[in-house]
Design a protein around this motif. Structure first.
Motif, short mmCIF file in Angstrom:
data_model
loop_
_atom_site.label_atom_id
_atom_site.label_comp_id
_atom_site.label_asym_id
_atom_site.label_seq_id
_atom_site.Cartn_x
_atom_site.Cartn_y
_atom_site.Cartn_z
N LEU A 89 0.83 -1.21 0.00
CA LEU A 89 0.00 0.00 0.00
C LEU A 89 0.86 1.26 0.00
CD1 LEU A 89 -2.58 -0.95 2.76
CD2 LEU A 89 -3.17 -0.36 0.43
N ALA A 90 0.59 2.16 -0.93
CA ALA A 90 1.25 3.47 -0.88
C ALA A 90 0.70 4.20 0.35
CB ALA A 90 0.94 4.26 -2.14
N PRO A 91 1.55 4.92 1.09
CA PRO A 91 1.09 5.59 2.32
C PRO A 91 -0.12 6.49 2.09
CG PRO A 91 3.47 5.78 2.11
CD PRO A 91 2.98 5.14 0.84
N GLU A 92 -0.11 7.24 0.98
CA GLU A 92 -1.23 8.16 0.73
C GLU A 92 -2.53 7.39 0.54
OE1 GLU A 92 1.55 8.03 -1.04
OE2 GLU A 92 2.60 9.86 -0.48
N ALA A 93 -2.43 6.27 -0.15
CA ALA A 93 -3.63 5.47 -0.39
C ALA A 93 -4.17 4.91 0.92
CB ALA A 93 -3.32 4.34 -1.38
N GLU A 94 -3.27 4.43 1.76
CA GLU A 94 -3.72 3.86 3.03
C GLU A 94 -4.34 4.94 3.92
OE1 GLU A 94 -1.07 1.37 5.27
OE2 GLU A 94 -2.74 0.74 6.53
N GLN A 95 -3.67 6.09 3.98
CA GLN A 95 -4.20 7.20 4.77
C GLN A 95 -5.61 7.58 4.32
OE1 GLN A 95 -2.80 7.57 7.55
NE2 GLN A 95 -2.05 9.65 7.50
N TYR A 96 -5.76 7.63 3.01
CA TYR A 96 -7.05 7.99 2.43
C TYR A 96 -8.13 7.00 2.88
CZ TYR A 96 -10.56 8.94 -1.18
OH TYR A 96 -11.73 9.24 -1.83
N ILE A 97 -7.80 5.72 2.78
CA ILE A 97 -8.77 4.68 3.14
C ILE A 97 -9.13 4.78 4.62
CG2 ILE A 97 -9.05 2.17 3.43
CD1 ILE A 97 -7.33 1.83 0.86
N LEU A 98 -8.12 4.93 5.47
CA LEU A 98 -8.39 4.99 6.91
C LEU A 98 -9.27 6.19 7.26
CD1 LEU A 98 -4.89 4.17 8.52
CD2 LEU A 98 -6.69 2.60 7.86
N GLN A 99 -8.91 7.35 6.69
CA GLN A 99 -9.68 8.56 7.02
C GLN A 99 -11.13 8.45 6.56
OE1 GLN A 99 -7.48 11.87 5.41
NE2 GLN A 99 -5.97 11.79 7.06
N GLN A 100 -11.30 7.95 5.35
CA GLN A 100 -12.67 7.83 4.83
C GLN A 100 -13.50 6.87 5.69
OE1 GLN A 100 -13.22 5.66 1.21
NE2 GLN A 100 -15.39 5.47 1.73
N LEU A 101 -12.93 5.72 5.97
CA LEU A 101 -13.72 4.69 6.66
C LEU A 101 -13.98 5.06 8.13
CD1 LEU A 101 -12.28 1.46 5.01
CD2 LEU A 101 -14.33 2.76 4.41
N GLU A 102 -13.06 5.83 8.71
CA GLU A 102 -13.34 6.35 10.06
C GLU A 102 -14.50 7.35 9.99
OE1 GLU A 102 -9.73 8.08 11.53
OE2 GLU A 102 -8.98 6.18 12.33
N ALA A 103 -14.48 8.20 8.95
CA ALA A 103 -15.53 9.22 8.82
C ALA A 103 -16.89 8.57 8.54
CB ALA A 103 -15.17 10.20 7.71
N ASP A 104 -16.87 7.43 7.87
CA ASP A 104 -18.13 6.76 7.53
C ASP A 104 -18.75 6.03 8.73
OD1 ASP A 104 -18.19 7.60 4.92
OD2 ASP A 104 -17.20 5.81 4.13
N PHE A 105 -17.95 5.78 9.77
CA PHE A 105 -18.44 5.08 10.95
C PHE A 105 -19.66 5.81 11.51
CE2 PHE A 105 -18.68 4.11 15.43
CZ PHE A 105 -18.44 2.75 15.47
N PRO A 106 -20.73 5.20 11.97
CA PRO A 106 -20.88 3.77 12.21
C PRO A 106 -21.33 2.97 10.99
CG PRO A 106 -22.84 4.89 12.97
CD PRO A 106 -21.90 5.96 12.45
N ASN A 107 -21.42 3.63 9.83
CA ASN A 107 -21.80 2.89 8.63
C ASN A 107 -20.59 2.22 7.99
OD1 ASN A 107 -24.45 3.64 8.89
ND2 ASN A 107 -24.33 5.33 7.43
N GLU A 108 -20.86 1.27 7.14
CA GLU A 108 -19.80 0.69 6.33
C GLU A 108 -19.49 1.65 5.19
OE1 GLU A 108 -19.96 -3.31 5.04
OE2 GLU A 108 -20.62 -4.08 6.99
N GLY A 109 -18.21 1.88 4.97
CA GLY A 109 -17.79 2.68 3.83
C GLY A 109 -17.11 1.77 2.82
#
Lengths: 93, 155
Positions: free
Chosen positions: B7-27
């Motif tokens: 995983l490129a760091p930017e890609a992983e950061q992007y995924i983590l940030q988005q999925l945290e923001a989507d909580f409690p829903n599935e992103g």
């Protein structure tokens, strides 16, 4: 000739071709022709009854063929068909 | 055969940030990149969110619309990259594929799953469908982004 866009997961069955051009007047004819060209695709696209699998959607341009005339939907020479796998998932409770 | 996903760091950061923001829903979203060794090693270079189009309980289900899927395929062609797979979150659940994930799994794709515990990214795993055995095989996720994770106090 109509163009069929092959989704990434199925390209290993189409010699890595992302799209295939073929002569067909209907969606059904295009699917039949595609399977003639790449027979292994059949098991991924069709169920035991020869119908397009429930997890596979076929779009003509940006419209689901199920909202048109289904497999009988007519194609033009410049039509673009897309094969789309259903993408879904989630947790078990 | 063992699979690896880098995983490129930017890609992983992007995924983590988005999925945290989507909580409690599935992103959910797609990721793009390149392959080596006939696909055994994949490099994720770019991730992009898509709308969870599931009607109903998005806290335990996700779905990607056919039109969004078509756009992702087009984008991969435009970028000259491979559409490598799909990521999604498991809110307050482990990063292990569910029976539902397995039922819906498509060959070829890598499936990144991120466990999000009370809004914070926890474990990230990746999986690929073994078509013959109809089961998921774990991919080794390469951690070349320890610095990025440390900044977010995740390690």
């Amino acid at each position: 000739m109509a163009t069929v866009i092959i989704p990434t997961p199925l390209r290993k069955f189409t010699d890595q071709q992302a799209s295939v051009k073929l002569d067909a007047e209907t969606v059904q004819a295009a699917i039949d022709r595609l399977i003639e060209l790449y027979p292994v695709l059949a098991q991924h696209l069709l169920d035991k009854e020869g119908q397009v699998r429930a997890f596979v959607r076929i779009f003509l341009e940006d419209e689901d063929i199920l909202a048109l005339d289904g497999p009988n939907t007519a194609l033009k020479s410049d039509s673009t068909l897309s094969i789309i796998p259903a993408i879904a998932g989630g947790i078990d409770l | 055969m063992s699979y690896q996903l880098s995983l490129a760091p930017e890609a992983e950061q992007y995924i983590l940030q988005q999925l945290e923001a989507d909580f409690p829903n599935e992103g959910c979203g797609f990721f793009y990149g390149t392959e080596e060794n006939e696909g055994q090693l994949r490099h994720v270079l770019l991730a992009e969110a898509v709308i969870n189009s599931k009607e109903g309980d998005q806290r335990r289900r996700f779905e990607i619309s056919p039109l969004d899927y078509m756009k992702a395929e087009r984008k991969a062609l435009e970028l000259g990259l491979n559409l490598l797979g799909i990521y999604h979150s498991h809110p307050n659940h482990p990063a292990i594929p569910s029976i539902h994930d397995l039922k819906q799994a498509v060959p070829y794709f890598s499936y990144i799953i991120l466990s999000v515990q009370e809004g914070r990214a926890a474990e990230l795993t990746s999986w690929r469908l073994n078509e013959e055995r109809r089961e998921f095989e774990a991919e080794e996720v390469k951690r070349n982004n320890l610095e990025a994770l440390a900044k977010r106090e995740l390690i």
